[in-house]
Every structure is written in structure tokens, then in C-alpha cells.
Write a protein that holds these residues in place. Structure first.
Motif, PDB file in Angstrom:
ATOM      1  N   THR A  46      49.654 -48.642  52.630  1.00 19.70           N
ATOM      2  CA  THR A  46      48.908 -47.835  51.664  1.00 19.70           C
ATOM      3  C   THR A  46      48.740 -46.407  52.147  1.00 19.70           C
ATOM      4  OG1 THR A  46      47.710 -49.783  50.893  1.00 19.70           O
ATOM      5  CG2 THR A  46      46.710 -47.650  50.425  1.00 19.70           C
ATOM      6  N   HIS A  52      48.011 -42.504  50.734  1.00 18.40           N
ATOM      7  CA  HIS A  52      46.608 -42.440  50.339  1.00 18.40           C
ATOM      8  C   HIS A  52      45.753 -42.258  51.587  1.00 18.40           C
ATOM      9  CE1 HIS A  52      47.331 -43.584  46.152  1.00 18.40           C
ATOM     10  NE2 HIS A  52      48.167 -44.500  46.596  1.00 18.40           N
ATOM     11  N   TRP A  63      40.364 -47.425  40.751  1.00 11.20           N
ATOM     12  CA  TRP A  63      41.308 -48.476  41.154  1.00 11.20           C
ATOM     13  C   TRP A  63      42.353 -48.659  40.060  1.00 11.20           C
ATOM     14  CZ3 TRP A  63      42.609 -51.285  45.337  1.00 11.20           C
ATOM     15  CH2 TRP A  63      43.363 -52.443  45.157  1.00 11.20           C
ATOM     16  N   PRO A  65      46.211 -48.991  41.014  1.00 14.23           N
ATOM     17  CA  PRO A  65      47.453 -48.862  41.781  1.00 14.23           C
ATOM     18  C   PRO A  65      48.671 -49.172  40.924  1.00 14.23           C
ATOM     19  CG  PRO A  65      46.331 -50.887  42.354  1.00 14.23           C
ATOM     20  CD  PRO A  65      45.415 -50.158  41.428  1.00 14.23           C
ATOM     21  N   SER A  66      49.753 -48.514  41.260  1.00  9.75           N
ATOM     22  CA  SER A  66      51.008 -48.745  40.552  1.00  9.75           C
ATOM     23  C   SER A  66      51.691 -49.990  41.109  1.00  9.75           C
ATOM     24  CB  SER A  66      51.919 -47.531  40.705  1.00  9.75           C
ATOM     25  OG  SER A  66      53.203 -47.796  40.200  1.00  9.75           O
ATOM     26  N   GLY A  71      54.792 -45.728  43.707  1.00  7.14           N
ATOM     27  CA  GLY A  71      53.410 -45.353  43.986  1.00  7.14           C
ATOM     28  C   GLY A  71      52.872 -44.413  42.927  1.00  7.14           C
ATOM     29  N   GLY A  73      49.572 -44.283  42.078  1.00  9.43           N
ATOM     30  CA  GLY A  73      48.354 -44.783  41.466  1.00  9.43           C
ATOM     31  C   GLY A  73      47.122 -44.436  42.276  1.00  9.43           C
ATOM     32  N   GLN A  74      46.022 -45.114  41.990  1.00 14.46           N
ATOM     33  CA  GLN A  74      44.749 -44.896  42.671  1.00 14.46           C
ATOM     34  C   GLN A  74      44.304 -46.207  43.319  1.00 14.46           C
ATOM     35  OE1 GLN A  74      42.964 -43.568  38.964  1.00 14.46           O
ATOM     36  NE2 GLN A  74      42.535 -41.572  39.872  1.00 14.46           N
ATOM     37  N   VAL A  75      43.821 -46.125  44.553  1.00 13.40           N
ATOM     38  CA  VAL A  75      43.514 -47.337  45.322  1.00 13.40           C
ATOM     39  C   VAL A  75      42.090 -47.322  45.874  1.00 13.40           C
ATOM     40  CG1 VAL A  75      45.928 -47.786  45.926  1.00 13.40           C
ATOM     41  CG2 VAL A  75      44.536 -46.329  47.398  1.00 13.40           C
ATOM     42  N   GLU A 269      52.941 -50.614  45.357  1.00 14.77           N
ATOM     43  CA  GLU A 269      51.694 -50.002  45.789  1.00 14.77           C
ATOM     44  C   GLU A 269      50.510 -50.950  45.595  1.00 14.77           C
ATOM     45  OE1 GLU A 269      49.898 -45.596  45.203  1.00 14.77           O
ATOM     46  OE2 GLU A 269      50.041 -46.804  43.369  1.00 14.77           O
ATOM     47  N   PHE A 270      50.530 -51.704  44.512  1.00 14.14           N
ATOM     48  CA  PHE A 270      49.468 -52.679  44.237  1.00 14.14           C
ATOM     49  C   PHE A 270      49.405 -53.723  45.345  1.00 14.14           C
ATOM     50  CE2 PHE A 270      47.738 -55.821  40.839  1.00 14.14           C
ATOM     51  CZ  PHE A 270      46.476 -55.683  41.383  1.00 14.14           C
ATOM     52  N   ALA A 273      47.987 -52.213  48.513  1.00 13.09           N
ATOM     53  CA  ALA A 273      46.545 -52.002  48.447  1.00 13.09           C
ATOM     54  C   ALA A 273      45.790 -53.308  48.691  1.00 13.09           C
ATOM     55  CB  ALA A 273      46.174 -51.422  47.085  1.00 13.09           C
TER      56      ALA A 273
END
Length: 303
Positions: A46, A52, A63, A65-66, A71, A73-75, A269-270, A273
Motif C-alpha cells: 500500500t 499512500h 475508503w 481503494p481501486s 491504484g 484510490g483512497q485507503v 490496491e484493494f 489495503a
């Protein structure tokens, strides 16, 4: 001649037993290091591959995540972290008084009844699968809370805290009882000799003397609560939001990992995370172990 052969046979058996014990101990050490290294390698993706920051992961509530290797996204896992802290703290607040009261009762007030009936009954709770706790909480506790507080749904922080408190109750009770039994009987006799009543002896002498062991029991119970996933996920509501009260639903680290890991694409990415959340739980477990060792070391220095 027969005597020498018997001695050699005993020596070989002793050497075999010692070697087997050493190998088993080394295997556990290597296994623990391997698990830690694997979690570290997967959880750090991550921050290394998807760039990140640790601050975003720990303190942001965004929250999204892609589920791709690109990637973007937001984690932010703050909601899950806060949910875990809140439910586990509530479980301790509920469970510790009952656990200490049971431990005192079965060791000081009615020791024969405690050994024959209460201790076996408490230990039965340890063998109950977590899914049973979660199912009972879902079909009994959740509707009960819904009726009592007139809620649209009963799944909440309070429901998760109550279920967790029941699950950690036997751990805290058993270890606390052992800590109370280990207190030198001279302290008890001295308190009675100075004119203390039984309750004065318990809360002024016995419990302070057993405090390191009781703290160890509480830390063990807290570690059990932090690591529980299935039962919590069934009653917490799994809503991605900060709870505004104990009657509001939320989510936790273990519940999120258990419900989402199977559907996350490997290498995305998910997935990374979720592995970071697992790494965080592993670090928390190590901290709990460190705290237990510090308490034990302090107890040895006092003794």
C-alpha cells in the motif's frame, strides 16, 4: 553389559526428546517470523507500490481503494480502526467487573463450589465456536436491543461490545483466578491478623497483590477481542461510518478483512489495503505480547 546398554538406551531417548523439543521450538520461531515477513511484504505494498502515506491509512476516513493494479484510490482505514478500538474497549468495560467478581468468588468466597462447578462452567465458554456467539447475538441480542431502544436495526457497537465481552469473559476470569490463587497466603493472614474484614482484605490486599496477573488477563482478553472477526461482523452492522453513539452501526478491522478479502483482486490496491489492515492487527498483537512480558518482568522484580 546390560547396565551399559540400558544407560545408552536412556541417553538416546533423552537426546531424542531434547532434540525433538528444540526442533519444535525452532519451528514455531521460524513460522512466526515467516508469517510476520509475509504480512510485512504484502501489507507494505500500500505504501511502496501504490504510494499512500501511513498518515492517510491511519487517520483518513476516505475508503475507496481501486480493485486494479493501477491504484489511484483512497485507503483511509480510520473508521475500521476506530470501530475496533470502540468495540474492544466497550467489551473490556462490560467484561472486567464480571470477570473479577467471578474470580474472587471462586477463589475466596466459595472455593469448593468454584472448583467443582463455576470453573468448569467458565471453561465451557472457551470451547464455543465464535460463529455460535455471533449467531446468538444476531437472533437474540440484536432484536432485543432493537425493541428496547426502538431502533430501525439492532446491529450496533453495543451489540458487538456485548458479544465480545461474553467471548473474552472466560479468558479474563481464568487468568485472574490463577493470579489471585498465586498470592502468598501470608498476605491474607496478615490482613486478617490486623483486623481486616474479608472485603477489606480482598480489595486492599489481595487484588493489589494480584494486580500484575490481573493486568495480564485483561491484555489477553483485549488481544482476543481485537482478533475476533466472525462474531463481530454478524452484529456490528458493517456500515462504513463513524458511530455517533453506542447504538449506531459501524465496522471494524477484522470484520472488513473477513468480508472483503475474498472478493478483492490479487495484486490490486484493494487487496493491498486489506493486507495492510492485517499487518496492523499483527503489530497490535505483538504490542500486546510485549505488554504482557513487561508486566511479567515487573512482577518478578517486585517478587
Amino acid at each position: 553389559m546390560d547396565q551399559n546398554m540400558r544407560q545408552q538406551h536412556m541417553f538416546r531417548r533423552e537426546y531424542f526428546g531434547k532434540s525433538l523439543a528444540v526442533l519444535c521450538g525452532m519451528f514455531l520461531i521460524v513460522l512466526t517470523i515467516a508469517i510476520g515477513a509475509f504480512l510485512l511484504a504484502k501489507g507494505m505494498l500500500t505504501f511502496t507500490q501504490f504510494h499512500h502515506s501511513i498518515g492517510e491509512f491511519l487517520f483518513s476516513s476516505a475508503w475507496k481503494p481501486s480493485d486494479t493494479e493501477m491504484g489511484g484510490g483512497q485507503v483511509g482505514a480510520a473508521i475500521y480502526i476506530w470501530g475496533s478500538i470502540l468495540t474492544c474497549t466497550l467489551a473490556l468495560v462490560i467484561s472486567v467487573p464480571f470477570s473479577l467478581a467471578t474470580a474472587v468468588f471462586m477463589t475466596q468466597i466459595a472455593p469448593k463450589l468454584g472448583e467443582r462447578i463455576i470453573r468448569p462452567a467458565v471453561e465451557i465458554f472457551v470451547g464455543i465456536p465464535s460463529v455460535v456467539y455471533g449467531w446468538v447475538g444476531l437472533v437474540v441480542l440484536v432484536p432485543l436491543l432493537q425493541r428496547i431502544f426502538d431502533l430501525p436495526h439492532g446491529q450496533s457497537v453495543l451489540a458487538a461490545g456485548i458479544v465480545l465481552s461474553v467471548m473474552i469473559y472466560p479468558t479474563i476470569t481464568s487468568v485472574s483466578a490463577d493470579a489471585i490463587r498465586s498470592v502468598n497466603n501470608k498476605y491474607v493472614e496478615g490482613a486478617y491478623g490486623l483486623g481486616s474484614t474479608r472485603w477489606q482484605m480482598i480489595y486492599k490486599v489481595l487484588l493489589p497483590a494480584a494486580l500484575p496477573g490481573i493486568l495480564t488477563a485483561i491484555v489477553l482478553g483485549l488481544a482476543r477481542a481485537f482478533g475476533e472477526a466472525l462474531a463481530v461482523s454478524m452484529v456490528i452492522g458493517k456500515m462504513r461510518a463513524f458511530p455517533d453513539s453506542l447504538l449506531a452501526p459501524t465496522n471494524s478491522l477484522t470484520a472488513a478483512i473477513a468480508s472483503d478479502m475474498g472478493g478483492a483482486m490479487d495484486g490490486g490496491e484493494f487487496n493491498a489495503a486489506l493486507w495492510s489492515m492485517a499487518l496492523l492487527l499483527f503489530i497490535i498483537s505483538l504490542l500486546f505480547i510485549l505488554v504482557i512480558h513487561l508486566i511479567a518482568a515487573r512482577k518478578e522484580r517486585i517478587a
